[in-house]
Write an enzyme that holds these catalytic residues in place. Structure first.
Site, mmCIF file in Angstrom:
data_model
loop_
_atom_site.group_PDB
_atom_site.id
_atom_site.type_symbol
_atom_site.label_atom_id
_atom_site.label_comp_id
_atom_site.label_asym_id
_atom_site.label_seq_id
_atom_site.Cartn_x
_atom_site.Cartn_y
_atom_site.Cartn_z
ATOM 1 N N GLY A 45 0.821 -1.214 0.000
ATOM 2 C CA GLY A 45 0.000 0.000 0.000
ATOM 3 C C GLY A 45 0.847 1.251 0.000
ATOM 4 C CB ALA A 46 4.244 1.809 -1.053
ATOM 5 C CG ASN A 47 -1.153 3.298 -3.992
ATOM 6 O OD1 ASN A 47 -1.169 2.224 -3.393
ATOM 7 N ND2 ASN A 47 -2.217 4.060 -4.101
ATOM 8 C CB THR A 48 -1.914 7.056 -1.529
ATOM 9 O OG1 THR A 48 -2.396 8.301 -1.026
ATOM 10 C CG2 THR A 48 -2.742 5.922 -0.925
ATOM 11 N N GLY A 49 -0.615 7.973 1.009
ATOM 12 C CA GLY A 49 -0.624 8.016 2.472
ATOM 13 C C GLY A 49 0.732 7.793 3.108
ATOM 14 C CB ILE A 50 1.708 6.775 6.550
ATOM 15 C CG1 ILE A 50 0.917 5.490 6.753
ATOM 16 C CG2 ILE A 50 0.973 7.930 7.212
ATOM 17 C CD1 ILE A 50 0.704 5.134 8.231
ATOM 18 N N GLY A 51 2.276 5.082 3.682
ATOM 19 C CA GLY A 51 3.088 4.077 2.991
ATOM 20 C C GLY A 51 3.983 4.715 1.945
ATOM 21 C CB SER A 76 -4.876 1.369 14.313
ATOM 22 O OG SER A 76 -5.553 2.517 14.806
ATOM 23 C CE1 TYR A 110 -8.440 0.234 10.001
ATOM 24 C CE2 TYR A 110 -8.780 1.289 12.126
ATOM 25 C CZ TYR A 110 -8.010 1.099 10.999
ATOM 26 O OH TYR A 110 -6.802 1.751 10.879
HETATM 27 N N1 NAP Z 1 -4.666 7.410 8.746
HETATM 28 C C1 NAP Z 1 -4.779 7.154 10.045
HETATM 29 O O1 NAP Z 1 -5.215 8.006 10.837
HETATM 30 C C2 NAP Z 1 -4.382 5.816 10.583
HETATM 31 C C3 NAP Z 1 -4.470 5.588 11.969
HETATM 32 C C4 NAP Z 1 -4.098 4.357 12.481
HETATM 33 C C5 NAP Z 1 -3.645 3.363 11.624
HETATM 34 N N2 NAP Z 1 -3.571 3.576 10.286
HETATM 35 C C6 NAP Z 1 -3.087 2.488 9.423
HETATM 36 O O2 NAP Z 1 -2.057 2.959 8.579
HETATM 37 C C7 NAP Z 1 -1.982 2.179 7.387
HETATM 38 C C8 NAP Z 1 -1.864 3.099 6.180
HETATM 39 O O3 NAP Z 1 -3.002 3.909 6.144
HETATM 40 P P1 NAP Z 1 -3.114 5.326 5.406
HETATM 41 O O4 NAP Z 1 -3.773 6.225 6.377
HETATM 42 O O5 NAP Z 1 -1.836 5.710 4.780
HETATM 43 O O6 NAP Z 1 -4.236 4.921 4.325
HETATM 44 P P2 NAP Z 1 -4.413 5.173 2.742
HETATM 45 O O7 NAP Z 1 -3.890 6.487 2.367
HETATM 46 O O8 NAP Z 1 -5.829 4.832 2.441
HETATM 47 O O9 NAP Z 1 -3.477 4.041 2.158
HETATM 48 C C9 NAP Z 1 -3.825 2.695 2.270
HETATM 49 C C10 NAP Z 1 -3.083 1.896 1.233
HETATM 50 O O10 NAP Z 1 -3.538 0.538 1.315
HETATM 51 C C11 NAP Z 1 -3.833 0.101 0.007
HETATM 52 N N3 NAP Z 1 -4.797 -0.990 -0.052
HETATM 53 C C12 NAP Z 1 -6.086 -0.992 0.321
HETATM 54 N N4 NAP Z 1 -6.648 -2.178 0.020
HETATM 55 C C13 NAP Z 1 -5.698 -2.927 -0.576
HETATM 56 C C14 NAP Z 1 -5.652 -4.215 -1.143
HETATM 57 N N5 NAP Z 1 -6.733 -4.984 -1.201
HETATM 58 N N6 NAP Z 1 -4.495 -4.674 -1.661
HETATM 59 C C15 NAP Z 1 -3.384 -3.906 -1.624
HETATM 60 N N7 NAP Z 1 -3.362 -2.666 -1.129
HETATM 61 C C16 NAP Z 1 -4.504 -2.189 -0.608
HETATM 62 C C17 NAP Z 1 -4.355 1.337 -0.698
HETATM 63 O O11 NAP Z 1 -4.318 1.150 -2.093
HETATM 64 P P3 NAP Z 1 -5.319 1.998 -3.064
HETATM 65 O O12 NAP Z 1 -4.786 3.394 -3.113
HETATM 66 O O13 NAP Z 1 -5.223 1.292 -4.382
HETATM 67 O O14 NAP Z 1 -6.671 1.910 -2.454
HETATM 68 C C18 NAP Z 1 -3.365 2.359 -0.202
HETATM 69 O O15 NAP Z 1 -2.183 2.275 -0.918
HETATM 70 C C19 NAP Z 1 -3.225 1.289 7.411
HETATM 71 O O16 NAP Z 1 -2.874 -0.012 7.803
HETATM 72 C C20 NAP Z 1 -4.108 1.939 8.463
HETATM 73 O O17 NAP Z 1 -4.978 1.002 9.090
HETATM 74 C C21 NAP Z 1 -3.918 4.784 9.749
#
Ligand code: NAP
Ligand code: NAG
Length: 330
Positions: free
Chosen positions: A46-52, A175, A201
């Site tokens: 999931g490295a295409n966006t967000g914290i990844g 989380s 979740y």
């Molecule tokens: N944001 C917060 O406040 C927060 C808080 C606590 C924990 N987290 C955790 O942090 C991690 C990263 O979250 P983020 O906030 O950076 O979220 P995000 O921006 O939505 O990024 C999530 C990534 O996961 C990918 N993904 C979703 N479903 C997938 C699948 N079936 N196969 C492969 N990749 C998939 C998405 O791909 P697409 O772009 O193609 O959908 C995207 O690259 C997650 O595990 C989340 O639970 C986040």
């Protein structure tokens, strides 16, 4: 000045005065490590966006070979291009991984095991949040299927390569939201009864922590560590399903307002993407945590998970159930 406007003025003033210290506090820990990763290979799901994506960029800046494991090759190529140009590191590649498909996980692992000579860090970062009760290709409830089971199979299939490359690390993004559940419901692991997308979740995130602990236990003495973490609260695309979720509760008109308020609030007090990636980066590279395993981190330091997250019996049981669900054991 009327009483109301006086109160309003005080609130605004207090908010203005408190904003900077509150914001500094919510920014959380920073990874101070200058560790280089030249010659090392890192996989990030999931490295295409967000914290990844920010994590991937950081690894590239440290000189690693970075593999973006993403379900959309188009989005991933876009991110890779950006990371290559910003980091000056050309060694950033993309491979298809859809965690909602065991076939895709197996194909991805085969590509890696066939072509890569080493794997120093595996970062299980991808995640889905509060989607409706969707199912993965293999009929698993989506949040448990993607957040936990997909990563469970992926990690297991890459273990030999990780062991061969030891000292190496598995980092799983969980989380703090895991504290809101009493734990996995082993009688309804697929959440077929009274599905609640938030609870689902929380369970998937407690599963991340339990998986990470049990993995650490199983890897004792191999030189491969396993830790999980809470990244903080960050406004990212993870909120994509939240609008639907809120609409269900408050109706269409109110949900628009609720979403705007919520987004504004999270953006104001939450971390930036860069801040949100720090704990992942610490767990992946910091020398001081080199031999640390089986722990849950927050703000770059270990933190005690909830009772459900520290339940070793549940961790062992989840491992066993997961092995059967993904077909590693019959
Ligand atoms: N944001 C917060 O406040 C927060 C808080 C606590 C924990 N987290 C955790 O942090 C991690 C990263 O979250 P983020 O906030 O950076 O979220 P995000 O921006 O939505 O990024 C999530 C990534 O996961 C990918 N993904 C979703 N479903 C997938 C699948 N079936 N196969 C492969 N990749 C998939 C998405 O791909 P697409 O772009 O193609 O959908 C995207 O690259 C997650 O595990 C989340 O639970 C986040
Ligand atoms: C980790 O263990 C290795 C090998 O025993 C040792 O050389 C290294 O100093 C340890 N690192 C830390 C931070 O404890």
């Amino acid at each position: 000045m009327g009483r109301l406007s006086r109160i309003a003025a005080i609130v605004v003033l207090a908010a203005a005065v408190l904003y900077v210290p509150v914001r500094r506090w919510t920014a959380g820990g920073v990874c101070e490590s200058q560790a280089r990763m030249d010659g090392k290979t890192v996989i990030i799901t999931g490295a295409n966006t967000g914290i990844g994506k920010v994590t991937a960029k950081d690894m590239a800046e440290r000189g690693a070979r970075v593999i973006l494991a993403c379900r959309s090759l188009e989005k991933a190529e876009e991110a890779a291009k950006e990371i290559r140009s910003q980091s000056g590191n050309k060694n950033v590649v993309v491979h298809k991984l859809d965690l909602a498909s065991l076939t895709s996980v197996r194909q991805f692992a085969k590509v890696i095991n066939d072509a890569e000579t080493r794997l120093d860090v595996l970062i299980n970062n991808a995640g889905v949040y509060v989607c409706p009760r969707w199912e993965t290709e293999d009929g698993f409830e989506m949040q448990f299927g993607v957040n936990h089971l997909g990563h469970f199979l992926l990690t297991n299939l890459l273990l030999d390569l990780l062991k061969k490359s030891a000292p190496s690390r598995v980092v799983t993004v969980a989380s703090e939201a895991h504290i809101f559940t009493n734990g996995i419901d082993f009688d309804d692991i697929n959440y077929e009864n009274n599905y609640d997308s938030e609870e689902s979740y929380y369970r998937s995130k407690v599963a991340n922590i339990l998986f990470s602990r049990e993995l650490a236990r199983r890897l004792e003495g191999t030189g491969v560590t396993s830790n999980s973490l809470h990244p903080g609260i960050i406004y990212t695309e993870i909120n994509r399903h939240r609008e639907d979720y809120i609409r269900e509760i408050v109706g269409a008109q109110l949900s628009k307002v609720a979403n705007i308020l919520m987004e504004g609030f999270v953006r104001m007090i939450g971390k930036t993407w860069e801040e949100g990636a720090q704990t992942t980066i610490c767990c992946a590279v910091a020398e001081e945590w080199q031999n640390t395993t089986g722990l849950y981190f927050s703000d770059c330091v270990p933190k005690e998970p909830s009772a459900a997250g520290g339940d070793d019996e549940a961790a062992a049981r989840l491992w066993d159930v997961s092995e059967r669900m993904v077909g590693l054991k019959s």
